[in-house]
Write an enzyme that holds these catalytic residues in place. Sequence first.
Site, PDB file in Angstrom:
ATOM      1  N   LYS A 186       0.843  -1.207   0.000  1.00  0.00           N
ATOM      2  CA  LYS A 186       0.000   0.000   0.000  1.00  0.00           C
ATOM      3  C   LYS A 186       0.879   1.258   0.000  1.00  0.00           C
ATOM      4  CE  LYS A 186      -3.877  -2.308   2.273  1.00  0.00           C
ATOM      5  NZ  LYS A 186      -4.568  -2.644   3.524  1.00  0.00           N
ATOM      6  N   GLN A 220      -4.280  -0.697   9.598  1.00  0.00           N
ATOM      7  CA  GLN A 220      -4.397  -2.089   9.135  1.00  0.00           C
ATOM      8  C   GLN A 220      -5.046  -2.958  10.206  1.00  0.00           C
ATOM      9  OE1 GLN A 220      -3.788  -3.076   6.082  1.00  0.00           O
ATOM     10  NE2 GLN A 220      -3.954  -5.279   6.338  1.00  0.00           N
ATOM     11  N   ASP A 239     -10.756   3.717   4.200  1.00  0.00           N
ATOM     12  CA  ASP A 239     -11.223   2.335   4.314  1.00  0.00           C
ATOM     13  C   ASP A 239     -12.754   2.255   4.268  1.00  0.00           C
ATOM     14  OD1 ASP A 239      -9.662   0.097   4.456  1.00  0.00           O
ATOM     15  OD2 ASP A 239      -9.083   0.400   6.541  1.00  0.00           O
TER      16      ASP A 239
HETATM   17  N1  GUN Z   1      -7.077  -6.053   6.641  1.00  0.00           N
HETATM   18  C1  GUN Z   1      -7.468  -6.822   5.588  1.00  0.00           C
HETATM   19  N2  GUN Z   1      -8.108  -6.074   4.676  1.00  0.00           N
HETATM   20  C2  GUN Z   1      -8.119  -4.801   5.144  1.00  0.00           C
HETATM   21  C3  GUN Z   1      -8.643  -3.571   4.648  1.00  0.00           C
HETATM   22  O1  GUN Z   1      -9.233  -3.488   3.572  1.00  0.00           O
HETATM   23  N3  GUN Z   1      -8.451  -2.496   5.440  1.00  0.00           N
HETATM   24  C4  GUN Z   1      -7.824  -2.571   6.632  1.00  0.00           C
HETATM   25  N4  GUN Z   1      -7.698  -1.456   7.343  1.00  0.00           N
HETATM   26  N5  GUN Z   1      -7.328  -3.682   7.129  1.00  0.00           N
HETATM   27  C5  GUN Z   1      -7.479  -4.796   6.370  1.00  0.00           C
END
Ligand code: GUN
Length: 299
Positions: free
Chosen positions: A53, A97, A120
């Site tokens: 990311k 995350q 998100d």
């Molecule tokens: N963990 C797995 N997928 C995601 C996501 O799309 N966003 C976040 N913040 N954590 C994740």
Amino acid sequence: MATVIDGKQVASSVIDAVKTASQVLKDETGVKPGLAVVIVGDDPASHAYVSSKSRMAKECGFTSVQHTLPEQTTQEDLAALVQSLNEDESLHGILVQLPLPKPLRSEPIIQSILPEKDVDGLHVVNAGKLATGDLDGGLVSCTPAGAMVFVRQTHGADLSGLNAVVIGRSNLFGKPMAALLLAANATVTVAHSRTRNLAEVCRGADILVAAVGRPEMVNADWVKPGATVIDVGINRIDAPEKGEGKSRLVGDVAFKECAAVAGVITPVPGGVGPMTIAMLMANTVIAAYRKAGRQAPSF
Ligand code: GUN
């Protein structure tokens, strides 16, 4: 044999559009989109996701900030970091995350992110806007937004008359996916672990979306001939055939047998996965446009 969607290729065209939008915003307003990614603890899979990311944000021409916090981080310290990111004018997106290591509670942290920086789409304000059909005012959770790009490519923007079944009811995926399908006029069923006759429910789906976290659970006799099958699962399973201790990634759908029945199908890896990061970049550039008072592009 179904048409297999190339998620990498679709994601790369979204990324190209994000790069262009980012450059236009910089040229016209001097604003550079900024994304902060926060990770707590040592989970290797989460670290791999977060690194990609952060790397992609740089590639898109964004300010990219990564905060890596130790496993022992307290709730208060994490809340204070989010507060400082909320106040930082150079940042337009904040992603924490998930899952957070125990005993940290994710919900108060997610709800403390400013809704306009919640790339998100998990803040109740954004979830509420999606639930009420306000798709242009908020930010939509990245994985369902990415899955919807595939659905639109296959069926167009109007899903009137089509039955969609989403297996899974999480806040991160199942619920927002169902809301997006409903907003596009599909007739939507949300199935989950307590659903009776799951196979039969799935067989009624023109669009079948699987997000259960069970390796290859959906098999061919669950799939209506010609259906669009979107596999959101990412499961690592043992692969002794590749050598001792080796593993491989599979989805929630038994790919080979379902591909023989479906009309369109996404693979794992290389399907929905690459779209999640692409839509995170899209949400960040959308947030930056809005902050600059500009009409945000759509992806
Ligand atoms: N963990 C797995 N997928 C995601 C996501 O799309 N966003 C976040 N913040 N954590 C994740």
